[in-house]
Design a protein around this motif. Sequence first.
Motif, PDB file in Angstrom:
ATOM      1  N   GLU A 180      -3.070   4.626   1.091  1.00 51.50           N
ATOM      2  CA  GLU A 180      -4.070   3.452   0.832  1.00 51.50           C
ATOM      3  C   GLU A 180      -3.904   2.222   1.868  1.00 51.50           C
ATOM      4  O   GLU A 180      -4.694   1.511   2.093  1.00 51.50           O
ATOM      5  CB  GLU A 180      -3.540   2.528  -0.321  1.00 51.50           C
ATOM      6  N   PRO A 204       0.701  -1.291   0.153  1.00 44.32           N
ATOM      7  CA  PRO A 204      -0.038  -0.025   0.092  1.00 44.32           C
ATOM      8  C   PRO A 204       0.805   1.196   0.151  1.00 44.32           C
ATOM      9  O   PRO A 204       1.884   1.427   0.603  1.00 44.32           O
ATOM     10  CB  PRO A 204      -0.815  -0.006   1.380  1.00 44.32           C
ATOM     11  N   THR A 252      -3.809  -3.967  -5.243  1.00 41.82           N
ATOM     12  CA  THR A 252      -2.957  -4.231  -4.072  1.00 41.82           C
ATOM     13  C   THR A 252      -2.877  -5.874  -3.772  1.00 41.82           C
ATOM     14  O   THR A 252      -3.811  -6.544  -4.285  1.00 41.82           O
ATOM     15  CB  THR A 252      -3.133  -3.611  -3.023  1.00 41.82           C
ATOM     16  N   TYR A 260      -6.649  -0.728   3.116  1.00 41.44           N
ATOM     17  CA  TYR A 260      -5.534  -2.143   2.694  1.00 41.44           C
ATOM     18  C   TYR A 260      -5.394  -3.154   3.938  1.00 41.44           C
ATOM     19  O   TYR A 260      -5.957  -4.348   3.798  1.00 41.44           O
ATOM     20  CB  TYR A 260      -4.175  -1.573   2.370  1.00 41.44           C
ATOM     21  N   ALA A 281      -3.979  -6.630  -1.173  1.00 45.39           N
ATOM     22  CA  ALA A 281      -5.214  -6.953  -0.367  1.00 45.39           C
ATOM     23  C   ALA A 281      -6.320  -7.363  -1.255  1.00 45.39           C
ATOM     24  O   ALA A 281      -7.015  -8.217  -0.926  1.00 45.39           O
ATOM     25  CB  ALA A 281      -5.674  -5.603   0.192  1.00 45.39           C
ATOM     26  N   ALA A 322      -8.400  -0.883  -1.835  1.00 42.83           N
ATOM     27  CA  ALA A 322      -7.743  -0.118  -1.179  1.00 42.83           C
ATOM     28  C   ALA A 322      -7.699   1.391  -1.889  1.00 42.83           C
ATOM     29  O   ALA A 322      -7.336   2.397  -1.591  1.00 42.83           O
ATOM     30  CB  ALA A 322      -6.292  -0.365  -0.894  1.00 42.83           C
TER      31      ALA A 322
END
Length: 209
Positions: free
Chosen positions: A88, A84, A152, A92, A154, A147
């Motif tokens: 973010e 991140p 990402t 995240y 995540a 995010a």
Amino acid sequence: MSELTLYTNPMSRGRIARWMLEEIGEPYNVEILDFGPPMKNDEYCAINPMGKVPALRHGSHVVTEAAAICAYLADTFPQAGLAPRPEERADYYRWMFFAAGPVEAALTNHALGLEPPAEKSRMVGYGTYTSVLDALEKAVSRHPYIAGERFTAADVYVGSQVSWGLGFGTLEPRPAFTAYAQRLKQRQALARANELDDAAAQSMKKASS
């Protein structure tokens, strides 16, 4: 030889870790384990005392739990651009670990028919299945990715939970969930990971027949 080794089974949450490894683009080795005794012997339990997959060895370090593996790889290989950015980080971490905790528990219990009585829902960390889905729906609706505006690590974890929930029928097929899952299907790394795991599953099936 790569310092990264993934211990997995193609019919497990190890698919999440495989996807993440394909996203970072670093070479890695794979050790595929059968369920049962191969995961419970002393040799493997020295790597993961739970006797479960996935586990990731990176040199002398070991990481278990799929969400932790995603976060670790994003931080360790920042050149992949999956960690991140400062703006973010809140979403995240918030939603990755929401998926690893409340979402995982709520969907699993729902699939098993283990619904807490209404008067005891406060004793359950996630509250109720419906409240978890409502929160998750809001999360995947706010931005194209969990995010923000870009993909990402995540999304690897949250997206896997959403896609599997839709595929296995444990997650209501709300439009926000299906749209989010559809965006993630465009990832080339996901396609590579699925191809590798599907081939491994076929090989295991042939070997056992």
